[in-house]
Design an enzyme around this catalytic site. Structure first.
Site, short mmCIF file in Angstrom:
data_model
loop_
_atom_site.label_atom_id
_atom_site.label_comp_id
_atom_site.label_asym_id
_atom_site.label_seq_id
_atom_site.Cartn_x
_atom_site.Cartn_y
_atom_site.Cartn_z
N THR A 1 3.71 2.86 5.78
CA THR A 1 2.30 2.47 5.76
C THR A 1 1.49 3.46 6.58
O THR A 1 1.95 3.92 7.62
CB THR A 1 2.07 1.04 6.33
OG1 THR A 1 0.69 0.87 6.65
CG2 THR A 1 2.87 0.77 7.58
N ARG B 1 -7.88 -1.99 8.27
CA ARG B 1 -8.59 -3.27 8.17
C ARG B 1 -8.43 -4.09 9.45
O ARG B 1 -9.37 -4.66 9.95
CB ARG B 1 -8.07 -4.06 6.97
CG ARG B 1 -9.15 -4.38 5.96
CD ARG B 1 -8.54 -4.96 4.72
NE ARG B 1 -7.46 -4.12 4.23
CZ ARG B 1 -6.43 -4.54 3.51
NH1 ARG B 1 -6.31 -5.80 3.19
NH2 ARG B 1 -5.50 -3.70 3.08
N ARG C 1 1.46 -5.14 -5.95
CA ARG C 1 1.44 -6.39 -5.18
C ARG C 1 1.88 -7.48 -6.15
O ARG C 1 1.65 -7.39 -7.34
CB ARG C 1 0.06 -6.61 -4.60
CG ARG C 1 -0.31 -5.47 -3.65
CD ARG C 1 -1.42 -5.78 -2.69
NE ARG C 1 -1.30 -4.97 -1.48
CZ ARG C 1 -1.92 -3.80 -1.29
NH1 ARG C 1 -2.70 -3.30 -2.22
NH2 ARG C 1 -1.76 -3.14 -0.17
N GLY D 1 0.83 -1.21 0.00
CA GLY D 1 0.00 0.00 0.00
C GLY D 1 0.86 1.25 0.00
O GLY D 1 1.86 1.33 0.71
N ASP E 1 0.94 0.03 12.05
CA ASP E 1 0.70 -1.26 12.69
C ASP E 1 1.94 -2.16 12.74
O ASP E 1 1.82 -3.37 12.79
CB ASP E 1 -0.45 -1.99 11.97
CG ASP E 1 -0.15 -2.22 10.50
OD1 ASP E 1 0.86 -1.69 10.00
OD2 ASP E 1 -0.92 -2.94 9.85
N ASP F 1 -1.01 2.78 8.24
CA ASP F 1 -1.72 2.09 9.33
C ASP F 1 -1.04 2.14 10.69
O ASP F 1 -1.68 1.86 11.71
CB ASP F 1 -1.93 0.62 8.96
CG ASP F 1 -2.92 0.46 7.82
OD1 ASP F 1 -3.74 1.37 7.63
OD2 ASP F 1 -2.85 -0.56 7.10
N ASP G 1 3.79 -4.59 6.45
CA ASP G 1 4.12 -5.93 6.96
C ASP G 1 4.23 -6.97 5.85
O ASP G 1 5.11 -7.84 5.89
CB ASP G 1 3.15 -6.37 8.07
CG ASP G 1 1.71 -6.42 7.62
OD1 ASP G 1 1.38 -5.79 6.59
OD2 ASP G 1 0.91 -7.10 8.29
N GLY G 2 3.40 -6.89 4.81
CA GLY G 2 3.51 -7.83 3.69
C GLY G 2 4.86 -7.72 3.01
O GLY G 2 5.53 -8.72 2.74
N GLY H 1 -12.93 15.01 18.45
CA GLY H 1 -13.97 15.08 19.48
C GLY H 1 -15.10 14.09 19.26
O GLY H 1 -16.27 14.42 19.45
P1 ADP Z 1 2.09 -4.06 2.66
O1 ADP Z 1 3.58 -4.12 2.54
O2 ADP Z 1 1.56 -2.68 2.50
O3 ADP Z 1 1.59 -4.77 3.88
P2 ADP Z 1 1.10 -6.32 1.00
O4 ADP Z 1 0.56 -7.07 2.16
O5 ADP Z 1 0.26 -6.21 -0.21
O6 ADP Z 1 1.51 -4.81 1.37
O7 ADP Z 1 2.50 -6.99 0.58
C1 ADP Z 1 3.27 -6.51 -0.50
C2 ADP Z 1 3.88 -7.64 -1.27
O8 ADP Z 1 4.81 -8.36 -0.43
C3 ADP Z 1 2.93 -8.74 -1.74
O9 ADP Z 1 2.24 -8.40 -2.92
C4 ADP Z 1 3.89 -9.90 -1.99
O10 ADP Z 1 4.54 -9.78 -3.24
C5 ADP Z 1 4.92 -9.70 -0.88
N1 ADP Z 1 4.62 -10.64 0.23
C6 ADP Z 1 3.67 -10.54 1.17
N2 ADP Z 1 3.67 -11.60 1.99
C7 ADP Z 1 4.66 -12.43 1.54
C8 ADP Z 1 5.17 -13.70 1.94
N3 ADP Z 1 4.66 -14.35 2.99
N4 ADP Z 1 6.20 -14.22 1.23
C9 ADP Z 1 6.72 -13.58 0.17
N5 ADP Z 1 6.29 -12.39 -0.26
C10 ADP Z 1 5.27 -11.81 0.40
#
Ligand code: ADP
Length: 326
Positions: free
Chosen positions: A129, A175, A75, A14, A133, A131, A106-107, A189
């Site tokens: 991010t 989310r 992604r 994101g 988080d 978020d 985190d992804g 407020g």
């Molecule tokens: P964010 O980084 O904002 O949390 P996403 O959750 O969409 O965004 O993750 C970004 C990209 O990171 C994903 O499209 C994927 O290519 C990669 N990714 C996420 N989880 C994994 C995983 N467990 N193993 C390998 N690549 C991952």
């Protein structure tokens, strides 16, 4: 420890305001230390497809104040597979990249961890991010801008709520995390906030509407998008209308405006600090860690800890919302 000569830089997942400030910081800090930077467009997807190009000081001029990310983001399902990551590694070798800096959430760090475990290439992450988080940093790049955008939008909603004596259910992003809702609820407020980390939000809201003061002229309820099993704010709005038909209730979803706009001073400074720190940490031999700021000091957190979802909501924040909306 081999000397770093060429850092591959990308944004992923994101988008968040301040990513450009971080890109600028990494490029300029690397050039300052005589290290090359290779930009990677569209995150892991671009890495797999070889969408790489050399960056110089001019490629990041006049971007510190711009929202979004000039490197684009995406992604990638393919990167979740070992084959996909192998392809990515061979592209990086082709371009002589010998270290990586990933800006994302985190992804992105899950992907970075998998990659760092499989290949001998140092990789560091910057928390980008809206978020807020992630573990290992007090604030993420983009969060401060997003909460200011939300606060300003809710101020406008308050004007119309006040004029019509209405109750507004306002849905904000988050989310799995109520971090945006929590701070903006206090700052605007709000009567109540409903967040995934607290299961009593709806009961508390109903109790206030039932037993609280009846002479209020406007009410704002902030709802994190993860709330309400199916329909988020619409679902909650429906329940409120059903139970309290005497209130003039409206629902407003703020949506993607929360991701855009010029980064605030806080986000630009955070992005610049962690960007410089990441380059210098790579030079010092760090790998597989996220660079954050805790208590105003640069800190390093292994990816596997950074991605542990930060659900540490300060209960005092919830109490403040309740006390102050008497
Ligand atoms: P964010 O980084 O904002 O949390 P996403 O959750 O969409 O965004 O993750 C970004 C990209 O990171 C994903 O499209 C994927 O290519 C990669 N990714 C996420 N989880 C994994 C995983 N467990 N193993 C390998 N690549 C991952």
């Amino acid at each position: 420890m081999a000397q770093i000569k060429n850092i591959g830089l990308f944004t992923s997942g994101g988008d968040a305001p301040g990513m450009n400030s971080a890109i600028r910081a990494v490029v300029r800090a690397a050039l300052f230390h005589d290290i090359k930077v290779t930009g990677i467009r569209r995150g892991y997807e671009g890495m797999i497809h070889g969408d790489l190009f050399p960056m110089d000081r001019k490629s990041v001029s006049n971007i510190i104040q711009r929202g979004g990310t000039i490197l684009k983001t995406a992604r990638s399902e393919q990167f979740k597979t070992v084959e996909g990551r192998k392809l990515a590694y061979s592209q990086l070798k082709e371009f002589n990249v010998d270290a990586l800096i990933a800006i994302g959430g985190d992804g992105t760090f899950r992907g970075a961890k998998a990659f760092g475990d499989e290949f001998d290439m140092p990789i560091l992450g910057l928390p980008g991010t809206i978020d807020n988080d992630l573990m290992g940093t007090d604030f993420t790049i983009g969060y401060d801008t997003a909460i200011n955008t939300v606060m300003n939008a809710v101020d406008k909603i308050r004007d119309t709520a006040e004029s019509h004596d209405r109750l507004f259910i306002v849905e904000v992003m988050g989310r799995d995390s109520g971090m945006i809702a929590l701070r903006t609820g206090i700052a605007s407020g709000a009567e109540a906030i409903l967040i995934p980390e607290s299961k009593t939000g709806l009961t508390n809201l109903f109790d206030r509407l039932e037993n609280g003061r009846k002479d209020k002229t406007s009410r704002i309820v902030i709802v994190a998008e993860g709330e309400g099993e199916e329909g988020g704010a619409f679902e909650i709005g429906r329940l409120v209308k059903e139970k309290f038909p005497n209130y003039d209730t409206r629902v407003s979803i703020l949506g993607h405006i929360q991701r855009g706009g010029k980064p605030t001073c806080m986000d630009r400074v955070l992005a610049s600090r962690v960007g410089v720190a990441a380059v210098e940490a790579l030079m010092a031999g760090y790998r597989n860690e996220m660079v954050g700021v805790i208590h105003n000091e640069i800190s390093f957190t292994p990816f596997e800890h950074a991605i542990k979802h930060n659900t540490d909501i300060d209960p005092n924040f919830l109490k403040i919302v309740e006390m102050l909306s008497l």
